[in-house]
Design an enzyme around this catalytic site. Structure first.
Site, mmCIF file in Angstrom:
data_model
loop_
_atom_site.group_PDB
_atom_site.id
_atom_site.type_symbol
_atom_site.label_atom_id
_atom_site.label_comp_id
_atom_site.label_asym_id
_atom_site.label_seq_id
_atom_site.Cartn_x
_atom_site.Cartn_y
_atom_site.Cartn_z
ATOM 1 N N SER A 185 44.305 44.598 87.537
ATOM 2 C CA SER A 185 45.701 45.022 87.481
ATOM 3 C C SER A 185 45.879 46.580 86.579
ATOM 4 O O SER A 185 44.650 46.707 85.851
ATOM 5 C CB SER A 185 46.686 44.171 87.252
ATOM 6 O OG SER A 185 48.431 44.758 87.215
ATOM 7 N N TYR A 227 50.962 38.611 79.794
ATOM 8 C CA TYR A 227 50.144 39.135 81.233
ATOM 9 C C TYR A 227 48.855 40.275 81.066
ATOM 10 O O TYR A 227 48.190 40.064 81.041
ATOM 11 C CB TYR A 227 50.873 39.097 82.307
ATOM 12 C CG TYR A 227 50.472 40.222 83.708
ATOM 13 C CD1 TYR A 227 49.708 38.942 84.505
ATOM 14 C CD2 TYR A 227 50.287 41.218 84.032
ATOM 15 C CE1 TYR A 227 48.855 39.538 85.580
ATOM 16 C CE2 TYR A 227 50.011 41.782 85.211
ATOM 17 C CZ TYR A 227 49.243 40.598 86.296
ATOM 18 O OH TYR A 227 48.935 41.565 87.508
ATOM 19 N N LYS A 239 44.497 40.816 80.832
ATOM 20 C CA LYS A 239 44.419 41.078 81.700
ATOM 21 C C LYS A 239 43.126 42.302 80.916
ATOM 22 O O LYS A 239 42.787 42.860 81.369
ATOM 23 C CB LYS A 239 45.294 42.233 82.598
ATOM 24 C CG LYS A 239 45.978 41.341 83.567
ATOM 25 C CD LYS A 239 45.052 41.027 84.380
ATOM 26 C CE LYS A 239 45.931 40.054 85.649
ATOM 27 N NZ LYS A 239 44.617 39.287 86.708
#
Length: 282
Positions: free
Chosen positions: A146, A159, A163
């Site tokens: 991402s 999150y 990542k």
């Protein structure tokens, strides 16, 4: 006297997280380009839409069940793919899970779940694929991360943390794997219009001291996703990167992703990113 033509070896690609969104469209697009695609879903009940999409494009997929956090099952699946298809050329780590919430509102259980899906499952499948690819002297491991793997964002603590971790792991692995013929890379989408957004877990209610900032962030994010890249477009970018002839470690799915991730290096002291993200919660 005639002789049979030698069998043409087709590229075998394993894609995780294909029940919807980018994963679904990536699996179908790869199959439409002549690849043998093994597509994983979490349960048989989530496979119907995938199979229907494949039928609509006139292609076939080898659909298999995998809960990516079950590392033993992941290793067994990789071994089975090599056994059944003769080789594994590309692994696309696509399965992921979202989460919105800042550190004080997040539970450690939620943080661990983010690490399990977005980081540790990727590490486990990568470790399972590497021996096969190293033995055949070639292969590609592409992980869908991402822009959150390049730019930390408000209320994405768990999150983005996961990542960023997986990008660090892959970038560290890349030169070592390449010495054995295995290409390791990441692909960073920006906002993509998928079911992933609707399934994102949220932490922190109205009584949270961060409630007003969270609402400002959610309002801003809703606007960003209103103009999001389509899942089909992102899937084409992933498909182009998976068996690409020219190797590079980092890929983007579009111009928005390139511009956004570029902020991470625009100011080496981190000020460019903070100046941007601070406006999101005002």
């Amino acid at each position: 006297m005639t002789t049979d033509a030698p069998a043409v070896s087709r590229t075998t690609i394993l894609v995780t997280g294909t029940s919807s969104g980018m994963g679904l469209h990536t699996a179908v697009e790869l199959a439409s380009r002549g690849c043998d695609v093994v597509a994983t879903v979490r349960s048989e009940g989530r496979a119907d839409v995938l199979r229907e999409a494949a039928r609509g494009r006139g292609v076939e997929l080898d659909v298999r069940i995998l809960e990516v956090t079950d590392h033993d099952a992941g290793r067994a699946l990789v071994d089975a793919v090599v056994h059944d298809h003769g080789r594994l050329d590309v692994l696309v780590n696509n399965a992921g899970r979202g989460c919105v919430g800042t550190a004080e509102d997040l539970s450690m259980k939620t943080i661990r779940e983010q690490l399990e899906v977005n980081y540790l499952s990727v590490v486990a499948l990568t470790r399972a694929a590497l021996p096969h690819m190293r033995a055949q002297g070639s292969g590609t491991i592409l992980t869908v991360t991402s822009v959150g793997g390049a730019v930390g964002q408000p209320f994405a603590d768990a999150y983005c943390g996961a990542k960023l971790a997986v990008e660090g792991f892959m970038q560290s692995l890349a030169p070592v794997a390449l010495a054995h013929g295995v290409r390791v890379g990441v692909i960073e989408p920006a906002a993509v219009a998928t079911e992933f957004v609707g399934s994102v877990e949220r932490a922190g209610g109205e009584d949270s001291p961060y409630a007003a900032q969270l609402q400002a962030y959610l309002d801003r994010t809703a606007g960003a996703f209103a103009a999001a890249q389509s899942a089909e477009s992102a899937a084409v970018a992933i498909t182009d990167a998976a068996p690409a002839e020219e190797y590079r470690f980092r890929h983007k799915t579009g111009e928005a992703a390139r511009a956004f991730a570029g902020r991470s290096l625009a100011g080496l002291d981190g000020s460019a990113v903070l100046a941007m993200t601070s406006t999101w919660i005002a």
